[in-house]
Design an enzyme around this catalytic site. Structure first.
Site, PDB file in Angstrom:
ATOM      1  CD  GLN A  25       1.067  -2.831  -7.042  1.00 29.60           C
ATOM      2  OE1 GLN A  25       1.825  -2.366  -6.205  1.00 29.60           O
ATOM      3  NE2 GLN A  25       1.352  -2.813  -8.336  1.00 29.60           N
ATOM      4  CB  SER A 105       2.426  -5.797   0.296  1.00 33.37           C
ATOM      5  OG  SER A 105       3.345  -5.032  -0.452  1.00 33.37           O
ATOM      6  CG  LEU A 106      -1.161  -0.672  -0.764  1.00 35.62           C
ATOM      7  CD1 LEU A 106      -0.494   0.672  -0.598  1.00 35.62           C
ATOM      8  CD2 LEU A 106      -1.958  -0.752  -2.054  1.00 35.62           C
ATOM      9  NE  ARG A 130       4.845   0.182   0.276  1.00 35.61           N
ATOM     10  CZ  ARG A 130       4.293  -0.873  -0.313  1.00 35.61           C
ATOM     11  NH1 ARG A 130       3.349  -0.701  -1.235  1.00 35.61           N
ATOM     12  NH2 ARG A 130       4.679  -2.105  -0.009  1.00 35.61           N
ATOM     13  CG  HIS A 214       7.568  -7.358  -0.779  1.00 31.90           C
ATOM     14  ND1 HIS A 214       7.543  -6.423   0.233  1.00 31.90           N
ATOM     15  CD2 HIS A 214       6.356  -7.303  -1.383  1.00 31.90           C
ATOM     16  CE1 HIS A 214       6.353  -5.836   0.233  1.00 31.90           C
ATOM     17  NE2 HIS A 214       5.623  -6.350  -0.733  1.00 31.90           N
ATOM     18  CD  GLN A 263       5.644  -3.518   3.385  1.00 29.78           C
ATOM     19  OE1 GLN A 263       5.784  -2.775   2.424  1.00 29.78           O
ATOM     20  NE2 GLN A 263       4.498  -3.655   4.034  1.00 29.78           N
TER      21      GLN A 263
END
Length: 326
Positions: A25, A105-106, A130, A214, A263
């Site tokens: 993202q 991440s994503l 998510r 995070h 995560q």
């Protein structure tokens, strides 16, 4: 440090060991779907729309930047363009000898899909769940993120500890590359850390994000995502994916439910992930699939001589796979 097309080898040479990497993202932008609108893979947009309950074509072609800053919508949009890029690059024969995948991440979710760990329908539903969980959590526990540059991880850890000792809620969220660290926390704590960073001759850049991702402030999102992850069928064996939370490669689905829950509240150790890909797994060629070239820039700072192949549009892919003139 070279951008390179096809496989980067001369005739008769062994194909280079390739890693597929996917951005997260923040890579989204208005009109991002136009780059893939005329490709054979475009019908996947309607398929992902059905799985996510979102008009993804509207997002990719008509949504403005403000709309795409919304966490849940941004994640679906970025994921979809990455799937399109992967499908088109695979069909064009660009991927080569893929030995591992990783995503920021994503992007880790797209990496799991590309690695054969999760089917497309379940990955799309998981990405939607998510995004919803993270957006809802951020509304309940507001926060922000900021990039800290020109300071090493030890200095940033010291500054974070100073703010925490005074009761501030701030944590290291991403270690992206040498001198490129992101912190996450409440706006007040991030502002306090920013002042300390400037005193240490660093620079802080606030990020336009929807929450303190995070970090422990995302604990409620992890609780909400747990049910969605429990419903996913992960493959027993798949191409290795290097996990954000510990920079270790995993090639079986048994670990991923716990890894993805962790995560959400743990730092993305991207620099270490890339070092694992290049060192332990022997990858010399990195194909970035998705909007922008953010990961390509990071990889060049981490691995000397890395062969980087950014695939951000159908036009870029066509250029990369065009026959060399004789």
């Amino acid at each position: 440090m070279t951008d390179i097309g096809t496989t980067g080898t001369a005739a008769g040479d062994e194909p280079p060991r390739t890693a597929l990497v996917f951005p997260g993202q923040g890579a989204q932008k208005a009109g991002m779907g136009q780059a893939w609108r005329d490709t054979a893979s475009w019908p996947l947009v309607a398929e992902i729309s059905e799985h996510t309950g979102t008009d993804v074509e509207e997002l990719l072609l008509k949504a403005d930047d403000e709309t795409l800053r919304r966490t849940d919508l941004a994640q679906i949009a970025v994921f979809t363009t990455e799937v399109l890029a992967h499908r088109e690059a695979e069909a064009a024969g660009l991927l080569g000898e893929v030995v591992a995948c990783a995503g920021h991440s994503l992007g880790e979710y797209t990496a799991l899909y590309a690695a054969g760990a999760v089917p497309l329908a379940e990955t799309a539903r998981l990405v939607a769940a998510r995004g919803r969980a993270m957006r809802a959590c951020a509304e309940r526990s507001p926060g922000t993120m900021a990039a800290v540059v020109r300071l090493g991880p030890e200095v940033v850890r010291t500054l974070v500890a100073r703010v925490q000792e005074d009761g501030g809620q701030v944590w290291i969220a991403n270690v992206n590359a040498p001198g490129a660290i992101v912190v996450s926390g409440t706006a007040e704590a991030v502002d306090r850390l920013a002042g300390l960073a400037v005193e240490s001759e660093g620079k802080v850049i606030r990020l336009a994000v929807g929450g303190a991702f995070h970090s422990p402030l995302m604990a409620a999102a992890a609780d909400e995502l747990r049910e969605a992850l429990a419903a996913v069928r992960f493959a027993a064996a798949h191409t290795p994916v290097v996990a954000n939370t510990d920079a270790r490669p995993y090639a079986s689905g048994e670990h991923w439910r716990d890894l993805e829950l962790s995560q959400l509240t743990s730092p993305v150790r991207w620099e270490e992930c890339v070092r694992t890909l290049a060192g332990e797994l022997g990858c010399v060629r990195f194909v970035e699939l998705g909007p922008g070239r953010q990961l390509t820039g990071m990889i060049r700072r981490i691995v000397d001589g890395a062969l980087t192949v950014p695939v951000e549009s159908a036009a870029a892919l066509a250029k990369l796979t065009a026959p060399e003139p004789r």
